[in-house]
Design an enzyme around this catalytic site. Structure first.
Site, PDB file in Angstrom:
ATOM      1  N   ARG A  79      20.779  13.188  96.903  1.00  8.86           N
ATOM      2  CA  ARG A  79      21.524  12.775  98.098  1.00  8.86           C
ATOM      3  C   ARG A  79      22.978  12.436  97.794  1.00  8.86           C
ATOM      4  O   ARG A  79      23.291  11.884  96.743  1.00  8.86           O
ATOM      5  CB  ARG A  79      20.825  11.567  98.737  1.00  8.86           C
ATOM      6  CG  ARG A  79      19.473  11.958  99.302  1.00  8.86           C
ATOM      7  CD  ARG A  79      18.700  10.787  99.870  1.00  8.86           C
ATOM      8  NE  ARG A  79      17.424  11.278 100.412  1.00  8.86           N
ATOM      9  CZ  ARG A  79      16.343  11.505  99.674  1.00  8.86           C
ATOM     10  NH1 ARG A  79      16.358  11.282  98.370  1.00  8.86           N
ATOM     11  NH2 ARG A  79      15.240  11.972 100.215  1.00  8.86           N
TER      12      ARG A  79
ATOM     13  N   HIS B  25      20.529  17.992  98.208  1.00 11.45           N
ATOM     14  CA  HIS B  25      20.284  19.238  97.474  1.00 11.45           C
ATOM     15  C   HIS B  25      21.296  20.352  97.784  1.00 11.45           C
ATOM     16  O   HIS B  25      20.928  21.507  97.982  1.00 11.45           O
ATOM     17  CB  HIS B  25      18.846  19.703  97.706  1.00 11.45           C
ATOM     18  CG  HIS B  25      17.836  18.726  97.178  1.00 11.45           C
ATOM     19  ND1 HIS B  25      18.024  18.023  96.006  1.00 11.45           N
ATOM     20  CD2 HIS B  25      16.633  18.295  97.660  1.00 11.45           C
ATOM     21  CE1 HIS B  25      16.981  17.234  95.789  1.00 11.45           C
ATOM     22  NE2 HIS B  25      16.131  17.367  96.774  1.00 11.45           N
TER      23      HIS B  25
ATOM     24  N   HIS C  71      13.000  21.374  91.340  1.00 13.29           N
ATOM     25  CA  HIS C  71      12.172  20.543  92.229  1.00 13.29           C
ATOM     26  C   HIS C  71      10.730  21.050  92.265  1.00 13.29           C
ATOM     27  O   HIS C  71      10.256  21.545  93.281  1.00 13.29           O
ATOM     28  CB  HIS C  71      12.791  20.549  93.632  1.00 13.29           C
ATOM     29  CG  HIS C  71      12.426  19.358  94.462  1.00 13.29           C
ATOM     30  ND1 HIS C  71      11.194  19.217  95.053  1.00 13.29           N
ATOM     31  CD2 HIS C  71      13.122  18.249  94.785  1.00 13.29           C
ATOM     32  CE1 HIS C  71      11.166  18.081  95.725  1.00 13.29           C
ATOM     33  NE2 HIS C  71      12.326  17.472  95.574  1.00 13.29           N
TER      34      HIS C  71
ATOM     35  N   TYR D 199       6.774  20.501  92.317  1.00 13.92           N
ATOM     36  CA  TYR D 199       5.689  19.551  92.596  1.00 13.92           C
ATOM     37  C   TYR D 199       4.507  19.940  91.715  1.00 13.92           C
ATOM     38  O   TYR D 199       4.035  21.081  91.785  1.00 13.92           O
ATOM     39  CB  TYR D 199       5.208  19.658  94.034  1.00 13.92           C
ATOM     40  CG  TYR D 199       6.152  19.216  95.133  1.00 13.92           C
ATOM     41  CD1 TYR D 199       7.194  20.032  95.555  1.00 13.92           C
ATOM     42  CD2 TYR D 199       5.957  18.002  95.785  1.00 13.92           C
ATOM     43  CE1 TYR D 199       8.019  19.648  96.606  1.00 13.92           C
ATOM     44  CE2 TYR D 199       6.778  17.613  96.840  1.00 13.92           C
ATOM     45  CZ  TYR D 199       7.806  18.445  97.239  1.00 13.92           C
ATOM     46  OH  TYR D 199       8.614  18.068  98.285  1.00 13.92           O
TER      47      TYR D 199
ATOM     48  N   GLN E  11      14.774  11.651  88.729  1.00 13.21           N
ATOM     49  CA  GLN E  11      14.153  11.178  89.971  1.00 13.21           C
ATOM     50  C   GLN E  11      12.646  11.344  89.848  1.00 13.21           C
ATOM     51  O   GLN E  11      12.168  12.422  89.480  1.00 13.21           O
ATOM     52  CB  GLN E  11      14.663  12.010  91.158  1.00 13.21           C
ATOM     53  CG  GLN E  11      14.350  11.420  92.521  1.00 13.21           C
ATOM     54  CD  GLN E  11      15.419  10.454  93.007  1.00 13.21           C
ATOM     55  OE1 GLN E  11      16.464  10.279  92.366  1.00 13.21           O
ATOM     56  NE2 GLN E  11      15.178   9.804  94.133  1.00 13.21           N
TER      57      GLN E  11
ATOM     58  N   GLU F 208      12.266  15.036  88.277  1.00  9.84           N
ATOM     59  CA  GLU F 208      13.500  15.802  88.494  1.00  9.84           C
ATOM     60  C   GLU F 208      14.608  15.271  87.593  1.00  9.84           C
ATOM     61  O   GLU F 208      15.322  14.339  87.959  1.00  9.84           O
ATOM     62  CB  GLU F 208      13.916  15.687  89.968  1.00  9.84           C
ATOM     63  CG  GLU F 208      12.786  15.973  90.947  1.00  9.84           C
ATOM     64  CD  GLU F 208      13.028  15.366  92.345  1.00  9.84           C
ATOM     65  OE1 GLU F 208      14.186  15.085  92.699  1.00  9.84           O
ATOM     66  OE2 GLU F 208      12.054  15.165  93.078  1.00  9.84           O
TER      67      GLU F 208
END
Ligand code: NAG
Ligand code: NAG
Ligand code: NAG
Length: 361
Positions: free
Chosen positions: A91, A116, A192, A194, A300, A327
């Site tokens: 952000r 992003h 990114h 998952y 992150q 991240e």
């Protein structure tokens, strides 16, 4: 903000490229890297990791990456399933920064802030396939993107490379670099992905044990921005993962950024410098483990708090905590915090972000 037309235009672009048989390296394609029973599937749409398949302790293969079945769904995706995000990931307050006395405005796509790299960041563009070796002892793919001056509000042309390689057994290394060609610009990438070490779509990750090699973190405000500029010790907080701890142990005590939403979406400052161990994760049920190393100052940790009956691969449906993201990155919103390490890359300078995902079972 005319989102839908832009997406439709993108879909048309993809369709045109697929239909015309134009320069094959600029088409959107799916690329497999395979070494024995370890395989990684990528697309040059957004430099996206679509799957990582490996055995568990009993030899059963599973895909440990959350994602989508079709490229069209990746084009539409707003959850960032697997891509490299940039030019400035994470952000950025009010989509605004000042560099060398000049004010820049980037695309606002997260409340009143940017996230992003904007609406059409690096995760939403077609990368050029520079090199691709599918098999052998160290399969790899090198993707290239030329980001232009003014793209999503960022200054200067930027040359970007990302190489994804299966190196030692069950290790995926990612090496990225970016060269500012003519203007100073902020740069911060992250991948990114998952993950669910039990297999995508197989329950939640609350029982995974996590260890983070981080003794400090940057507290976030209600917009998930580090607005205070503080860097606090994790000791005595629900963010302390210095010793292996189940992800779910204290998750209900952690605010996930939105009212009533719990979960981790927080930036850690990783101990040490250079290429080093960042995190270790283990899923007791499958026996799979992951050790992540990187050369970045921060990371992150996100527990997929935003997934909510999200359609996934193979008929699976994802919910909060269906996966976790590690991240590695620069400090979030560093452009607006002189007290954080600078992310400015000047003409001729090179940004380098390396990561190694080392799996075990
Ligand atoms: C993509 O989004 C558009 C607009 O919301 C929708 O009409 C379309 O069906 C979506 N495509 C896929 C493959 O999900
Ligand atoms: C960036 O990566 C590419 C692909 O691996 C490589 O050819 C190039 O030399 C690298 N650039 C720099 C400046 O390190
Ligand atoms: C999930 O989506 C439903 C339906 O849109 C909504 O009512 C609910 O509040 C959402 N839950 C979370 C945790 O965001």
């Amino acid at each position: 903000m005319a989102r839908a037309p832009v997406f439709l235009a993108l879909l048309c672009l993809v369709a045109t490229l697929l239909a015309s048989g134009a320069d094959a390296r600029k088409m959107v394609g799916v690329y497999m890297l395979k070494k024995g029973d370890f395989s990684v599937k990528m697309t040059n749409w957004g430099a996206t990791i679509m799957s990582i398949v490996l055995p568990d302790s009993k030899g059963n293969l599973a895909d440990v990456v959350l994602g989508k079945d079709t490229l069209a769904e990746y084009v539409n995706d707003t959850s960032y399933f697997g891509p490299l995000t940039g030019r400035v990931a994470q952000r950025m307050a009010r989509g605004r920064f000042v560099l060398d006395g000049k004010v820049y405005h980037t695309y606002i796509n997260d409340g009143r802030n940017s996230i992003h790299g904007g609406h059409r960041g690096f995760s939403k563009v077609i990368w050029t396939v520079k090199e691709y070796v599918a098999g052998g002892s160290s399969p790899y793919i090198t993707l290239y993107y030329r980001s232009f001056d003014g793209e999503q509000g960022f200054p200067g042309d930027l040359d970007v490379y990302a190489t994804y390689q299966l190196s030692s057994p069950y290790a995926l290394s990612i090496r990225t670099n970016a060269t500012a060609l003519n203007k100073a610009t902020p740069v911060n990438f992250l991948q990114h992905v998952y993950l669910n070490l039990g297999g995508q779509g197989r329950g939640d990750v609350l029982g995974h044990t996590l260890q983070l090699f981080a003794s400090r973190y940057t507290p976030m405000d209600e917009e998930l921005l580090p607005s205070s500029g503080r860097v606090d010790p994790v000791a005595g907080t629900n963010y302390d993962f210095r010793t292996p701890t189940p992800i779910g142990a204290r998750i209900r005590q952690v605010s996930g950024g939105k009212p009533g939403v719990h979960g981790y979406d927080i930036n850690y400052v990783i101990d040490g410098a250079g290429m080093r161990k960042v995190a270790a994760v283990r899923d007791g049920a499958s026996g799979r483990g992951l050790e992540l190393s990187a050369n970045q100052p921060a990371m992150q940790f996100y527990t997929a708090n935003g997934l909510n009956d999200t359609k996934g691969k193979g008929g699976k449906v994802y919910r909060q905590y269906s996966g976790f993201c590690l991240e590695t990155q620069a400090y979030p919103d560093a452009v607006n915090h002189p007290e954080f390490p600078s992310i400015t890359v000047r003409p001729g300078q090179v940004y380098k972000h390396d990561m190694v995902y080392k799996f075990s079972f």
